[in-house]
Design a protein around this motif. Structure first.
Motif, PDB file in Angstrom:
ATOM      1  N   PRO B 315       0.892  -1.390   0.243  1.00  0.00           N
ATOM      2  CA  PRO B 315      -0.119   0.000   0.144  1.00  0.00           C
ATOM      3  C   PRO B 315       0.746   1.250  -0.004  1.00  0.00           C
ATOM      4  O   PRO B 315       2.030   1.419   0.437  1.00  0.00           O
ATOM      5  CB  PRO B 315      -1.024  -0.038   1.254  1.00  0.00           C
ATOM      6  N   LEU B 316       0.444   2.347  -0.709  1.00  0.00           N
ATOM      7  CA  LEU B 316       0.880   3.572  -0.833  1.00  0.00           C
ATOM      8  C   LEU B 316       0.221   4.547   0.351  1.00  0.00           C
ATOM      9  O   LEU B 316      -0.905   4.373   0.545  1.00  0.00           O
ATOM     10  CB  LEU B 316       1.185   4.093  -2.068  1.00  0.00           C
ATOM     11  N   ALA B 317       0.681   5.654   0.465  1.00  0.00           N
ATOM     12  CA  ALA B 317       0.015   6.877   0.946  1.00  0.00           C
ATOM     13  C   ALA B 317      -1.155   7.544   0.470  1.00  0.00           C
ATOM     14  O   ALA B 317      -1.710   8.466   0.931  1.00  0.00           O
ATOM     15  CB  ALA B 317       1.244   7.754   1.803  1.00  0.00           C
ATOM     16  N   TYR B 318      -1.470   7.201  -0.576  1.00  0.00           N
ATOM     17  CA  TYR B 318      -2.236   7.966  -1.562  1.00  0.00           C
ATOM     18  C   TYR B 318      -3.603   7.088  -1.771  1.00  0.00           C
ATOM     19  O   TYR B 318      -3.431   5.914  -2.242  1.00  0.00           O
ATOM     20  CB  TYR B 318      -1.553   8.507  -2.812  1.00  0.00           C
ATOM     21  N   ARG B 319      -4.727   7.795  -2.056  1.00  0.00           N
ATOM     22  CA  ARG B 319      -5.881   6.928  -2.052  1.00  0.00           C
ATOM     23  C   ARG B 319      -6.209   6.578  -3.517  1.00  0.00           C
ATOM     24  O   ARG B 319      -7.059   5.709  -3.800  1.00  0.00           O
ATOM     25  CB  ARG B 319      -7.220   7.758  -1.843  1.00  0.00           C
ATOM     26  N   GLY B 320      -5.823   7.432  -4.569  1.00  0.00           N
ATOM     27  CA  GLY B 320      -6.029   7.411  -5.943  1.00  0.00           C
ATOM     28  C   GLY B 320      -6.081   5.854  -6.370  1.00  0.00           C
ATOM     29  O   GLY B 320      -7.168   5.357  -6.847  1.00  0.00           O
ATOM     30  N   PRO B 321      -4.846   5.183  -6.326  1.00  0.00           N
ATOM     31  CA  PRO B 321      -5.022   3.756  -6.822  1.00  0.00           C
ATOM     32  C   PRO B 321      -6.196   3.012  -6.376  1.00  0.00           C
ATOM     33  O   PRO B 321      -6.650   2.080  -6.933  1.00  0.00           O
ATOM     34  CB  PRO B 321      -3.586   3.301  -6.535  1.00  0.00           C
ATOM     35  N   LEU B 322      -6.654   3.028  -4.976  1.00  0.00           N
ATOM     36  CA  LEU B 322      -7.440   2.494  -4.475  1.00  0.00           C
ATOM     37  C   LEU B 322      -8.641   2.624  -5.088  1.00  0.00           C
ATOM     38  O   LEU B 322      -9.449   1.594  -5.312  1.00  0.00           O
ATOM     39  CB  LEU B 322      -7.435   2.865  -2.593  1.00  0.00           C
ATOM     40  N   GLU B 323      -9.147   4.069  -5.108  1.00  0.00           N
ATOM     41  CA  GLU B 323     -10.397   4.113  -5.913  1.00  0.00           C
ATOM     42  C   GLU B 323     -10.372   3.400  -7.124  1.00  0.00           C
ATOM     43  O   GLU B 323     -11.596   2.993  -7.717  1.00  0.00           O
ATOM     44  CB  GLU B 323     -10.635   5.732  -6.118  1.00  0.00           C
ATOM     45  N   VAL B 324      -9.306   3.579  -8.045  1.00  0.00           N
ATOM     46  CA  VAL B 324      -9.387   2.874  -9.297  1.00  0.00           C
ATOM     47  C   VAL B 324      -9.536   1.366  -9.261  1.00  0.00           C
ATOM     48  O   VAL B 324     -10.367   0.919 -10.113  1.00  0.00           O
ATOM     49  CB  VAL B 324      -7.948   3.273 -10.034  1.00  0.00           C
ATOM     50  N   LEU B 325      -8.796   0.717  -8.256  1.00  0.00           N
ATOM     51  CA  LEU B 325      -8.879  -0.761  -8.130  1.00  0.00           C
ATOM     52  C   LEU B 325     -10.542  -1.027  -7.736  1.00  0.00           C
ATOM     53  O   LEU B 325     -10.841  -1.889  -8.183  1.00  0.00           O
ATOM     54  CB  LEU B 325      -8.162  -0.972  -6.921  1.00  0.00           C
ATOM     55  N   LYS B 326     -11.138  -0.186  -6.991  1.00  0.00           N
ATOM     56  CA  LYS B 326     -12.440  -0.641  -6.789  1.00  0.00           C
ATOM     57  C   LYS B 326     -13.442  -0.487  -7.740  1.00  0.00           C
ATOM     58  O   LYS B 326     -14.147  -1.320  -8.177  1.00  0.00           O
ATOM     59  CB  LYS B 326     -13.033   0.542  -5.502  1.00  0.00           C
ATOM     60  N   ARG B 327     -13.101   0.603  -8.610  1.00  0.00           N
ATOM     61  CA  ARG B 327     -13.878   0.841  -9.859  1.00  0.00           C
ATOM     62  C   ARG B 327     -13.754  -0.227 -10.843  1.00  0.00           C
ATOM     63  O   ARG B 327     -14.624  -0.638 -11.437  1.00  0.00           O
ATOM     64  CB  ARG B 327     -13.619   2.363 -10.564  1.00  0.00           C
ATOM     65  N   GLU B 328     -12.636  -0.835 -10.873  1.00  0.00           N
ATOM     66  CA  GLU B 328     -12.157  -1.982 -11.770  1.00  0.00           C
ATOM     67  C   GLU B 328     -12.679  -3.326 -10.981  1.00  0.00           C
ATOM     68  O   GLU B 328     -12.488  -4.227 -11.587  1.00  0.00           O
ATOM     69  CB  GLU B 328     -10.798  -1.877 -11.903  1.00  0.00           C
ATOM     70  N   GLY B 329     -13.187  -3.263 -10.233  1.00  0.00           N
ATOM     71  CA  GLY B 329     -13.724  -4.698  -9.473  1.00  0.00           C
ATOM     72  C   GLY B 329     -12.469  -5.372  -8.764  1.00  0.00           C
ATOM     73  O   GLY B 329     -12.564  -6.624  -8.555  1.00  0.00           O
ATOM     74  N   LYS B 330     -11.588  -4.559  -8.412  1.00  0.00           N
ATOM     75  CA  LYS B 330     -10.497  -5.434  -7.623  1.00  0.00           C
ATOM     76  C   LYS B 330     -10.264  -5.014  -6.275  1.00  0.00           C
ATOM     77  O   LYS B 330      -9.305  -4.744  -5.592  1.00  0.00           O
ATOM     78  CB  LYS B 330      -8.974  -5.032  -8.410  1.00  0.00           C
ATOM     79  N   ALA B 331     -11.266  -4.782  -5.703  1.00  0.00           N
ATOM     80  CA  ALA B 331     -11.626  -4.301  -4.151  1.00  0.00           C
ATOM     81  C   ALA B 331     -10.972  -5.524  -3.302  1.00  0.00           C
ATOM     82  O   ALA B 331     -10.164  -5.197  -2.384  1.00  0.00           O
ATOM     83  CB  ALA B 331     -12.862  -4.182  -3.873  1.00  0.00           C
ATOM     84  N   ASP B 332     -11.074  -6.819  -3.779  1.00  0.00           N
ATOM     85  CA  ASP B 332     -10.314  -7.672  -2.830  1.00  0.00           C
ATOM     86  C   ASP B 332      -9.005  -7.751  -2.924  1.00  0.00           C
ATOM     87  O   ASP B 332      -8.180  -8.050  -1.957  1.00  0.00           O
ATOM     88  CB  ASP B 332     -11.101  -9.164  -3.492  1.00  0.00           C
TER      89      ASP B 332
END
Lengths: 297, 370
Positions: B315-332
């Motif tokens: 994990p990194l200190a920035y939210r950006g990739p997390l939101e992208v992953l969630k949108r792409e269905g990679k929340a798990d």
């Protein structure tokens, strides 16, 4: 003094003192030595006798760093262990390299050249690659274990082949053997074979020829091999780190750990003691072997 | 007949002149190509920092935009970095990578300086845990730009260890003889032992706690195959089956799998676990400070943060990739790598410099060297 020599000396005196050109040839290497060896050693020497707390140096003389090291049975034990390991590797290299060097000198010239190329061939690859190659050989799923298990000779892979002192010695001998072989080969090449023949003619047995003639006359080669193998081996850091086990702590690892602990004074004192010990051992060996007689000086 | 013959002296003279001429011409050409860049930012940026920073395409893009090269110099440890910065200073290094609690130590030693980050566009993308990190702040300014974080997970070979562990005590199981490896960071190994023996502050143990930690390490030694200096070797050892348990950051199992290894499962001991967060600092008196700050702003663009996360998988200190992953269905996937759980940071035993590092090093050496 003969009249010719006397005249030559007079001419030299008349011209005044002239620096031999060879001195200039030594200047670049001497300058390098000064900058890269002597000066750092001086800095370390000073650091080892000053009071240093992390990065704060006070110009107060102290022997505390030396007392810390020399008063620690643990660190002295590790130093002793490292020296013994280095001596073991050196002895193994000499024992393996000597017969090989004799064999080399007996070969025809062309074959000698080919063999010499083969001896130095490992130097064409990186040191690290050579160590990693051994790891792929000795590892639990390495070539040796795979071979033996696939042949049905083993049920379980052998685990003692890697990550212990055995693997450190084995890999180190492999790494340093060419240095020992080349130094011994050079000494054997210079050997005056008529002396060997004379000994044989006088009825000496082969082992007597070796012990009383060949070995004493090739002592400079043995000594060079010792220096080439023992000194770097005492300071070995990479090989024990890669192929050694959890308990494979060598004295250089301890020095590094002191630097990491920001104990620069203690690290310097340790380094100095190691240098002194190596110098002492080399001088003692040189005396014991009476090399000055062999070198004719 | 010497006319026209090239003497050695003439040859040297003419080649020197030709060399100088070419160099001058090249300088002129390069300044013609990038006059604006040269006027704005002066480089290169010399960054003594951790491996998980390097994305070549990003360096290339930054060079295209600014004309400044970024040179990465691999860092090997916080104390060594501190020593190097002390000796080299701002003339040799512009940026230094530092772990969590080492940052205040670097500041106390006067080798880094605070900088303003709140005005940067990507500042709002940062997790609150990092925005409010008081130990990394001097007034409104930051001492370090937060980058990666992760708990050190105890990864175990699921094929060999069938019963999932429930306590850190499983490390002492005789079945694990010679099957554990930890990196050779003496203070971290001792801190792990402190966690296992219930020390209140594993990086600031009392004498009794340190003695208990040392004893725990002594008892653990039969199970330890080795203490390799680099994390990469842990991955290799786990991948070839030499070890069954190791401590690696999030994504350790994926790295081991990628190296051809077995399925590893992660375990965060209920007794506690060590973790880190790191950042990049501006070296005091950095010769290329404006370029270094420009680079630090550039590297946190969402695109590059995402690229970095996908490459290094922690994990990194920035939210950006997390939101992208969630949108792409990679929340798990993000959850598996703790990216959506920044609250874990407050539960970790944060890596830091013990007040007496020497005592930790001696304790380690006494066990390992005996």
């Amino acid at each position: 003094m003969s009249s010719i020599a006397h005249a030559a000396a007079q001419r030299q005196a008349a011209r005044g003192f002239r620096m031999p050109w060879q001195v200039f040839a030594f200047l670049p290497i001497s300058a390098l030595d000064l900058v890269l060896f002597v000066l750092p050693m001086l800095v370390m020497g000073v650091a080892s006798v000053l009071v240093i707390r992390e990065f704060h140096i006070s110009l107060e003389l102290t022997g505390r760093s030396y007392l810390f090291f020399l008063g620690s049975p643990l660190y002295l034990w590790i130093l002793g262990k490292s020296v013994l390991l280095a001596l073991g590797v050196t002895a193994a290299c000499l024992v393996l390299a000597y017969p090989f060097a004799i064999f080399l000198t007996k070969l025809p010239r062309n074959a000698q050249r080919t063999m010499l190329v083969l001896v130095i061939l490992p130097f064409w690859t990186s040191y690290l690659l050579r160590v990693y190659a051994w790891m792929t050989l000795l590892g639990e799923s390495g070539l040796i274990n795979r071979g033996l298990t696939s042949l049905g000779l083993l049920d379980e892979p052998l685990r003692f082949l890697l990550y212990n002192n055995f693997s450190v010695v084995l890999v180190s001998v492999y790494l340093y053997l060419p240095y020992a072989a080349l130094a011994l080969y050079t000494a054997l090449e210079r050997l005056d074979l008529s002396l060997v023949d004379a000994a044989k003619d006088l009825g000496a047995r082969p082992w007597q020829v070796f012990w009383h003639v060949t070995l004493p006359l090739t002592l400079p080669g043995v000594f060079a091999s010792f220096i080439f193998v023992f000194i770097p081996m005492v300071g070995e850091y990479v090989t024990p780190s890669l192929v050694g086990g959890a308990r494979g702590l060598m004295i250089v690892n301890v020095v590094v750990s002191q630097v990491q602990a920001l104990r620069f004074g203690i690290a310097s004192a340790m380094a100095f003691v190691i240098v002194a010990l190596i110098l002492g051992l080399v001088l003692a060996l040189s005396k014991a072997a009476r090399l000055e007689r062999v070198f004719g000086v | 007949m010497t006319k026209g013959r090239l003497t050695r002296r003439k040859f040297l003279q003419s080649s020197t002149m030709a060399g100088l001429g070419t160099a001058a011409a090249l300088r002129g050409t390069s300044s013609l190509i990038t006059p604006a860049r040269a006027a704005t930012l002066e480089g290169p940026v010399n960054a003594l920092t951790w491996g998980g920073r390097v994305i070549q395409s990003q360096q290339d893009d930054f060079y295209k935009e600014s004309g400044v090269h970024v040179n990465f110099i691999g860092a090997s440890g916080n104390s060594e970095n501190l020593a190097k910065i002390k000796l080299g200073g701002g003339s040799q290094y512009d940026i230094v990578g530092v772990d969590a609690l080492w940052v205040p130590k670097f500041y106390e030693e006067g080798v880094i300086e605070a900088f303003d980050m709140a005005s940067w566009p990507e500042y709002n993308d940062m997790f609150d845990q990092f925005k409010n990190l008081s130990i990394w702040k001097v007034g409104d300014k930051f001492l370090a730009q937060p980058w990666a974080w992760s708990p050190l997970v105890l990864w175990y070979n699921a094929d060999k260890i069938k019963t999932p562990p429930t306590s850190i005590k499983f490390l002492w199981d005789p079945e694990l003889k010679g099957r554990i490896a930890l990196t050779r960071q003496q203070e971290d190994v001792i801190a792990w032992m402190g966690v296992a023996t219930g020390a209140k502050k594993p990086y600031d143990m009392t004498k009794d706690e340190l003695a208990a930690a040392k004893d725990a390490l002594k008892r653990l030694m039969p199970n330890v195959l080795k203490f390799p200096p680099q994390e990469e070797e842990l991955v290799k050892l786990a991948a070839d089956g030499s070890i069954w348990v190791t401590a690696l950051s999030a994504g350790g199992a994926l790295r081991i799998k990628d190296a051809g290894g077995p399925t590893m499962k992660g375990f965060l001991p209920p007794e506690g676990y060590i973790g880190y967060f790191d950042g990049d600092c501006i070296v005091k008196g950095a010769a290329h400070k404006p370029a270094a700050l420009a680079w630090m702003q550039h590297r946190v663009h969402a695109k590059y943060v995402m690229e970095n996360f996908l490459k290094y998988r922690r994990p990194l200190a920035y939210r950006g990739p997390l939101e992208v992953l969630k949108r792409e269905g990679k929340a798990d996937y993000a959850h598996e790598l703790f990216y959506d759980q920044p609250e874990i940071i407050s539960k970790m035993v944060i890596i830091g410099p013990p007040p007496d590092i020497g005592a930790y090093v001696d304790a380690f050496n006494e066990v390992v060297g005996s």
